[in-house]
Design an enzyme around this catalytic site. Structure first.
Site, PDB file in Angstrom:
ATOM      1  N   GLU A 269      48.549  48.944  29.478  1.00  0.00           N
ATOM      2  CA  GLU A 269      49.585  48.355  30.331  1.00  0.00           C
ATOM      3  C   GLU A 269      50.935  48.251  29.618  1.00  0.00           C
ATOM      4  O   GLU A 269      51.649  47.259  29.706  1.00  0.00           O
ATOM      5  CB  GLU A 269      49.145  46.970  30.822  1.00  0.00           C
ATOM      6  CG  GLU A 269      47.890  47.017  31.673  1.00  0.00           C
ATOM      7  CD  GLU A 269      47.484  45.674  32.227  1.00  0.00           C
ATOM      8  OE1 GLU A 269      47.032  45.629  33.385  1.00  0.00           O
ATOM      9  OE2 GLU A 269      47.593  44.663  31.510  1.00  0.00           O
ATOM     10  N   ASP A 342      38.651  44.867  36.411  1.00  0.00           N
ATOM     11  CA  ASP A 342      39.509  43.774  35.934  1.00  0.00           C
ATOM     12  C   ASP A 342      39.137  42.436  36.547  1.00  0.00           C
ATOM     13  O   ASP A 342      39.825  41.955  37.445  1.00  0.00           O
ATOM     14  CB  ASP A 342      40.983  44.105  36.240  1.00  0.00           C
ATOM     15  CG  ASP A 342      41.952  43.131  35.581  1.00  0.00           C
ATOM     16  OD1 ASP A 342      41.524  42.365  34.712  1.00  0.00           O
ATOM     17  OD2 ASP A 342      43.135  43.145  35.946  1.00  0.00           O
ATOM     18  N   GLU A 370      42.359  34.247  38.345  1.00  0.00           N
ATOM     19  CA  GLU A 370      43.402  35.191  38.732  1.00  0.00           C
ATOM     20  C   GLU A 370      43.093  35.875  40.055  1.00  0.00           C
ATOM     21  O   GLU A 370      43.969  36.064  40.897  1.00  0.00           O
ATOM     22  CB  GLU A 370      43.586  36.244  37.636  1.00  0.00           C
ATOM     23  CG  GLU A 370      44.542  37.352  37.996  1.00  0.00           C
ATOM     24  CD  GLU A 370      44.611  38.454  36.938  1.00  0.00           C
ATOM     25  OE1 GLU A 370      45.269  39.466  37.207  1.00  0.00           O
ATOM     26  OE2 GLU A 370      44.006  38.296  35.859  1.00  0.00           O
TER      27      GLU A 370
END
Length: 678
Positions: A269, A342, A370
């Site tokens: 990332e 993820d 998240e």
């Protein structure tokens, strides 16, 4: 007269203010000892800060018979573990070191708090993992990436001179559940974390944590030698770069002799890493491992890597790390997310587990929610953690679970570890939602003993956090234990994944496909909806991600008839009319799943409302309010996904389920202004 009335009002209200149940005590709501146990009833030899804490906890809270604390060299094999046994005269807690005694003290206090039988104790405990670590994704400016409980606990601007009392409270909470390590800063690390002034701040925190058995670690930025040291580059094979890291390690260990080591996110990332210089992950990890080795430090190197590619994102970590198996130093441990994408509400286990046969592996879970409704949704994560840990990889034959691969029981590893991305912030209740405290608790308990059941952990937490009254414990426990599956149902049932709103990951956006955006950041990449069906084909005729699993899993996952239905759309593109095991078509099944999720959250609301007589008003209202948000969000998810997928299936929503209350066009207009740093 008015002043007198004011003083009387303050006097009357003061006890309420003093004893307000604001959630700040977490699960450590021990009743003070009725008579204040005298020091004479605690038998111990020696004196150090850890032993002092253990004795203070007993003096303040223990209400039972005499306790003897005894260190025995013969028990060093238990590592941080301990023995607890009863005699007619006393309870003996023995351990190889003082931290074991402290953990033993918290064990008997937990038994007391949950009203367990303590008359005939004969307990031996040894932790499942050597390193039981919280990863904080906190930034130096006080923001928290994927944090939903306020700003960071760590007040870097105040340190090292001004200390928050919450630092020690945090250490105590972790010690009470066996967490013994902490990474202070975000894996997207600022090089400034390694500046001398920040290391002096870290030292102060390390000094506070040490008596509680907690070692500190730091996330490091791979470009630190260039950025901080002014070197030409940060190439791991550059001798000057190696020297910079060697000198930095020496500086750290001079300040913090028991410093744990580094956590590294590299070439992922956009983060810098060894591949920037044509080197491998092993080259980068080994360079750092070599400078830490003389001090006993370790490198936790994250396997969360993916890049813009035509290759299935779910395959990339495996493809990148498998060729490096056996090339890492023995003080490097590869940190692997529980699933291959993820931290989704449900994923199959990451195929890297067990595939790296000559490399130490550790699991990384996300405690912060998240992808699970932030701090708004009640989602008890112990079942998710257990699902991964109990998954059989078949790497070394049947029974090669992720837990046994990572805890060293199947393979000899120098060090074992498990990590959880923390959900902790400066909110009064620490986690933004009282029930989110249970996930911090659950991670700690499973890191200590991964064989504990979700039911056992929930039972402990409820009794310690609220009350032992079964009229409260049983319905709330049922709520917690079903909550993860409920959330999967109203978000992404049957193996759907990553169809969240872009960037902040709150709420549904299955239609999301930003022109020019990276495909693997877009929901349409993952659900592949079309007029024929739904789901990502990862079979031999698709991306062939199934080939990364050991037999017989590759065949089981690869066959639509044998693939577990809760992962069906993860591995297969399934026709809308495909008949499920219960006789429903795929379209009907997915419709009923969404509806079931909504109904269950509404049932939680009813259950919680009935609990009002058993819980204080402040926490009751907090949780009641959160459940209202969760109920609205569940309907939002259901309507968004069914109305959007219906544009492909062209089939009616089954009449037995509740009608949508939104219009698809209106849902598509919703744009929440949420940032990473909530």
């Amino acid at each position: 007269m008015r002043n007198l009335r004011t003083y009387l009002l303050i006097f009357l209200l003061f006890p309420l203010i003093l004893f307000a149940e604001d959630g700040s005590k977490l699960w450590l709501r021990f009743p003070d000892s009725q008579n204040g146990i005298s020091a004479a009833k605690i038998i111990s030899k020696g004196k150090n800060l850890t032993l002092d804490i253990a004795k203070k906890e007993l003096t303040t809270y223990w209400q039972g018979q005499i306790v003897e604390l005894r260190t025995e060299k013969s028990l060093h094999y238990l590592k941080d573990g301990y023995r607890i046994y009863s005699t007619p005269e006393k309870i003996v807690i023995s351990a190889g070191k003082q931290t074991g005694l402290l953990y033993g003290v918290y064990h008997i206090l937990r038994l007391q708090q949950t009203k367990s039988d303590i008359s005939h104790l004969n307990i031996t405990e040894k932790p499942s993992y050597d390193v039981r670590i919280l990863n904080h994704w906190d930034n130096l400016d006080g923001s928290v990436e994927r944090g939903y409980a306020g700003k960071s606990l760590w007040k870097w601007d105040d340190l090292p001179n001004k200390l928050s009392p919450r630092y020690e409270e945090y250490a105590r909470a972790n010690a009470s559940i066996g967490i013994n390590s902490v990474v202070f800063n975000n894996v997207n690390a600022s090089p400034n974390m390694l500046r001398t002034d920040y290391l002096q701040k870290v030292k102060v925190l390390a000094d506070i944590f040490r008596p509680y058995g907690i070692r500190v670690y730091l996330s490091v930025n791979f470009s630190s030698p260039k950025v901080l040291g002014g070197l030409e580059n940060s190439d791991p094979l550059n001798k000057e770069v190696h020297k910079w890291w060697k000198d930095k390690a020496a500086e750290i260990y001079k300040l913090i002799p028991d410093f744990g080591g580094f956590l590294v996110k590299a070439n992922s990332e956009g983060q810098p890493g060894p591949q920037d210089y044509g080197r491998t992950h092993a080259d980068g990890a080994n360079m750092m491992a070599d400078v830490l080795k003389p001090f006993g430090g370790i490198v936790m190197w994250r396997a969360f890597v993916y890049s813009p590619s035509k290759e299935d994102r779910a395959k990339q970590a495996y493809l990148e790390f498998l060729p490096l198996d056996g090339k890492f130093r023995d003080n490097v441990i590869v940190q692997i997310k529980n699933g291959p994408i993820d931290f989704q509400p449900r994923e199959p286990f990451n195929p890297l587990f067990g595939a790296l046969k000559k490399t130490s592996e550790m699991a990384e879970f996300q405690i912060t929610q998240e992808y699970l409704g932030f701090s708004n949704h009640l989602v008890f994560l112990a079942p998710l953690f257990k699902e991964t840990l109990e998954s059989d990889t078949y790497a070394d034959g049947k029974g090669s679970t992720v837990a046994k691969i990572t805890d060293g029981s199947l393979r000899n590893t120098k060090i074992t570890a498990i990590a959880g991305v923390a959900n902790i912030g400066e909110d009064t209740n620490w986690t933004g939602n009282i029930f989110a405290q249970a996930n911090w608790y659950a991670f700690g308990r499973l890191a200590w003993n991964h064989e504990l059941s979700s039911e056992k952990i929930a039972d402990e937490w409820i009794k310690m956090t609220f009350t032992n009254q079964q009229e409260f414990v049983n319905p709330v426990k049922d709520m917690m234990l079903s909550s993860r599956e409920t959330t999967v149902d109203y978000m992404m049932p049957l193996g759907l994944h990553h169809i969240f709103a872009f960037d902040h990951h709150y709420g549904p956006e299955p239609w999301g496909d930003i022109p020019g955006g990276r495909p693997d950041w877009m929901p349409v990449y993952y659900h592949k909806a079309d007029e024929n069906g739904l789901g990502f084909d990862r079979t031999e005729t698709g991306s062939n991600a199934v080939s990364q699993y050991f037999p017989p899993l590759n065949a089981i996952f690869g066959n639509i008839e044998t693939c577990p239905e809760n992962l069906l759309l993860w591995f297969h593109h399934v026709p809308w009319t495909y008949k499920m095991k219960d006789g429903k078509t795929l379209w009907e099944e997915i419709s009923f799943k969404y509806d079931s999720g909504v109904k269950n959250v509404r049932a939680y609301q009813k259950t919680w409302d009935k609990m009002e007589p058993y819980v204080d008003a402040e926490r009751f209202r907090q949780i009641q309010s959160k459940l209202k948000v969760q109920s609205k969000d569940a309907v939002w998810w259901k309507d968004a996904c069914l109305l959007y997928f219906q544009t492909f299936s062209k089939m009616p929503i089954p009449y037995e389920i509740e009608r949508p209350v939104h219009e698809l066009d209106d849902l598509k207009k919703i744009k929440l202004d949420l940032k990473h740093h909530n």
